[in-house]
Design a protein around this motif. Sequence first.
Motif, short mmCIF file in Angstrom:
data_model
loop_
_atom_site.label_atom_id
_atom_site.label_comp_id
_atom_site.label_asym_id
_atom_site.label_seq_id
_atom_site.Cartn_x
_atom_site.Cartn_y
_atom_site.Cartn_z
N VAL A 228 32.52 44.13 -3.46
CA VAL A 228 32.80 42.76 -3.90
C VAL A 228 34.17 42.32 -3.39
O VAL A 228 34.32 41.23 -2.83
CB VAL A 228 32.73 42.66 -5.45
CG1 VAL A 228 33.32 41.34 -5.92
CG2 VAL A 228 31.30 42.80 -5.92
N LEU A 232 35.19 39.34 -0.86
CA LEU A 232 36.07 38.25 -1.30
C LEU A 232 37.20 37.99 -0.32
O LEU A 232 37.63 36.86 -0.15
CB LEU A 232 36.66 38.58 -2.68
CG LEU A 232 35.77 38.28 -3.88
CD1 LEU A 232 36.43 38.78 -5.15
CD2 LEU A 232 35.47 36.80 -3.99
N GLU A 322 27.05 40.40 -4.31
CA GLU A 322 27.84 39.26 -3.86
C GLU A 322 28.86 38.95 -4.94
O GLU A 322 28.60 39.16 -6.12
CB GLU A 322 26.93 38.04 -3.64
CG GLU A 322 26.16 38.04 -2.34
CD GLU A 322 27.05 37.87 -1.11
OE1 GLU A 322 28.17 37.33 -1.26
OE2 GLU A 322 26.65 38.31 -0.03
N PRO A 323 30.03 38.43 -4.54
CA PRO A 323 31.01 38.02 -5.56
C PRO A 323 30.40 36.94 -6.45
O PRO A 323 29.66 36.10 -5.97
CB PRO A 323 32.17 37.45 -4.73
CG PRO A 323 31.95 37.90 -3.34
CD PRO A 323 30.50 38.17 -3.18
N ARG A 324 30.73 37.01 -7.76
CA ARG A 324 30.24 35.98 -8.70
C ARG A 324 31.41 35.19 -9.24
O ARG A 324 32.45 35.77 -9.53
CB ARG A 324 29.49 36.64 -9.87
CG ARG A 324 28.18 37.26 -9.44
CD ARG A 324 27.05 36.25 -9.44
NE ARG A 324 25.91 36.76 -8.70
CZ ARG A 324 25.63 36.42 -7.43
NH1 ARG A 324 26.37 35.57 -6.79
NH2 ARG A 324 24.58 36.93 -6.82
N LYS B 46 35.18 28.39 -6.80
CA LYS B 46 34.10 29.13 -6.10
C LYS B 46 33.53 28.32 -4.94
O LYS B 46 33.12 28.89 -3.93
CB LYS B 46 32.99 29.47 -7.09
CG LYS B 46 33.35 30.63 -8.01
CD LYS B 46 32.24 30.90 -8.99
CE LYS B 46 32.63 32.01 -9.95
NZ LYS B 46 31.64 32.14 -11.03
N MET B 49 35.84 28.80 -2.05
CA MET B 49 35.71 30.15 -1.46
C MET B 49 34.32 30.43 -0.93
O MET B 49 34.05 31.52 -0.42
CB MET B 49 36.02 31.21 -2.51
CG MET B 49 37.46 31.22 -2.96
SD MET B 49 37.55 31.98 -4.58
CE MET B 49 37.01 33.63 -4.17
N ILE B 51 31.75 31.01 -2.64
CA ILE B 51 30.96 31.93 -3.47
C ILE B 51 29.74 31.15 -3.97
O ILE B 51 28.67 31.70 -4.18
CB ILE B 51 31.80 32.46 -4.64
CG1 ILE B 51 32.87 33.41 -4.11
CG2 ILE B 51 30.94 33.19 -5.67
CD1 ILE B 51 33.83 33.91 -5.15
N GLU B 52 29.95 29.84 -4.15
CA GLU B 52 28.84 28.94 -4.49
C GLU B 52 28.79 27.82 -3.45
O GLU B 52 29.78 27.53 -2.79
CB GLU B 52 29.08 28.30 -5.88
CG GLU B 52 29.20 29.27 -7.02
CD GLU B 52 27.85 29.85 -7.44
OE1 GLU B 52 26.82 29.45 -6.87
OE2 GLU B 52 27.86 30.72 -8.32
N ARG B 78 36.64 32.79 4.53
CA ARG B 78 37.40 33.37 3.41
C ARG B 78 38.74 33.93 3.86
O ARG B 78 39.66 34.05 3.06
CB ARG B 78 36.56 34.47 2.74
CG ARG B 78 35.42 33.88 1.93
CD ARG B 78 34.74 34.90 1.06
NE ARG B 78 33.59 34.31 0.39
CZ ARG B 78 32.48 34.98 0.10
NH1 ARG B 78 32.36 36.26 0.40
NH2 ARG B 78 31.49 34.37 -0.51
N VAL B 83 43.18 34.31 -2.24
CA VAL B 83 42.82 34.08 -3.63
C VAL B 83 43.50 35.10 -4.54
O VAL B 83 43.50 36.29 -4.25
CB VAL B 83 41.29 34.16 -3.83
CG1 VAL B 83 40.92 33.78 -5.27
CG2 VAL B 83 40.57 33.27 -2.86
N PHE B 85 43.22 36.48 -8.31
CA PHE B 85 42.24 36.47 -9.39
C PHE B 85 42.90 36.78 -10.72
O PHE B 85 43.87 37.53 -10.79
CB PHE B 85 41.14 37.50 -9.12
CG PHE B 85 40.46 37.32 -7.81
CD1 PHE B 85 39.36 36.47 -7.70
CD2 PHE B 85 40.91 37.96 -6.67
CE1 PHE B 85 38.73 36.29 -6.49
CE2 PHE B 85 40.28 37.78 -5.45
CZ PHE B 85 39.20 36.94 -5.36
N GLN B 89 41.33 42.02 -9.42
CA GLN B 89 40.39 42.56 -8.44
C GLN B 89 41.05 43.57 -7.50
O GLN B 89 40.84 43.54 -6.29
CB GLN B 89 39.77 41.43 -7.60
CG GLN B 89 38.91 40.46 -8.38
CD GLN B 89 37.47 40.94 -8.53
OE1 GLN B 89 37.19 42.12 -8.43
NE2 GLN B 89 36.57 40.02 -8.80
#
Lengths: 324, 228
Positions: A228, A232, A322-324, B46, B49, B51-52, B78, B83, B85, B89
């Motif tokens: 992950v 990212l 996948e990153p959430r 997100k 980035m 992610i969505e 990316r 980023v 967090f 992370q």
Amino acid sequence: MNRDPVARGARHSRIGFADHWQAWHQHHRASALDSFGRLADTPLQTLMTALVVAIALALPATLLLALGNVQRVGERWDSSPKITVFLKLGSQETAINGFRDTLQGMPEIEELEYISPEQALQSFQSQSGFSEALTALENNPLPPTLVVTPAPAMSAPAQLDALRQRIAGDALVDDVSLDMDWVRRLNAIMTLGKQLVMGLAGLLGLGVLLVIGNTIRLEIESRREEIVVIKLVGGTDGFVRRPFLYTGFWYGVIGGLLSCLLVSVGVASLGGPVRTLAATYQDTFVLHGLGFVGCVALVICCIALGLLGAWLAVGRHLSAIEPR
Amino acid sequence: MIEFHNVSKRYPNGYEALTGVTLQVDEAEMVFLTGHSGAGKSTLMKLIMLIERPSQGQVVIGGRNLNRLRSGQIPFHRRQVGVVFQNHQLLFDRSVFDNVALPLQIAGVHQREVGRRVRAALDKVGLLERERVNPITLSGGEQQRVGIARAVVNKPPVLLADEPTGNLDPNLSSDIMQLFREFNQVGVTVLIASHDWSLIRSMGARVLTLEQGQLVHDGVLVQGEVPA
């Protein structure tokens, strides 16, 4: 906001092709070492998985080796069919010589060997261990014999059979034996055996794929967090995949080497008994092992299976993380 | 640098996290993003980035329309967005140095360059002498600073931070904010999601406020004002 972000230069880091290549190379080396280190950290588990690979491939390799050796036995004894012509007892020397000249003139015949009753008796006495029984006989019971080697072009069974009948038609001839059925049968059995071994190898190979795939799947699960984070911060799928492919590669290497070891130990332990057996046939047959080329081929097979198993597992499970 | 054009995000379960959001953040700007939890701050981040993906509308980062990026290009996008967090992370199976070096290794930076840049980033966040330790032995504030070093080590033009001071005491929080300000001063576009009003006010920066997925306030907070 129409400016190209890359064109801003100074603050933005730019990486050249040479650096990319160097880094790619570097990551390959690091991944290979890291994967090997992880396997070495759990030696027992690694050894067990590698042994599954080794045994699964050693089995068909051994069978193929055995088939190869049996085929060599067949070739040694008689690869080209021979026709044995038994002449009538008491045939006149001049008639026999005439018949030999006729046969020698035929284009279907490559070679002709004459064994007189005296020669036959001598070799029988020296080889068969019946010398005492044979000296007890008043008359030589053995017929004059011709051993005919057909020309190489005469390989079809129908052609050989025609030749056999032509020879049998002569008044001097008592019996003709075409000694090739067992060669044909042996070859048929070998073909069947090879197909069975290939089928078995296919099934065992599939088993290896599943075992390695499952091992890699567990490895992926245990490194989920790392995957992950890598995604990212912009790691490509290839970057994420690499260490797992190397894990599969190493399982292949270790499994392949173990497999070679298993087969070699088997061949070495059978070598003595086979030599003893061959000696009873006045033969110097020696069991052939894998050899260098065979070992390399076996290891390459194992590596290919390891990589493929890892590739399948990675393709199946990485996309789910996948990153959430 | 960051543009949202009428962006909506509806999740498969029907929940609409963002509704018709339009905003623009200029290059080298520092902006706070506030709102109650569930207001859509995380979803907005997100989307930046990737992610969505938005259900509707366009997200443009550094002139690149993210809707047009194929999934194979996402990693390269990316790398342009650092980023930080809330939960750091960090990876606890490697040293602080290796954590910070990860984005550089991924981007294909030359080995001799990696050491120099990682140390520069760690020096910036004041953790240069801790590069060999495992981040699990560090305090929450130190871990957060390792996360910041990792986010900026590749010199991305955009820096996002999701509740970077969420679990820190006020002193540490203002230290961290000072770090972001310094990055902003050298030209990095900084977007920080936070609901620490006093801290935000003290920074005197532009504030975007989300409420139930809609942008309800955009501007500098005056003394005593609490948006939403």
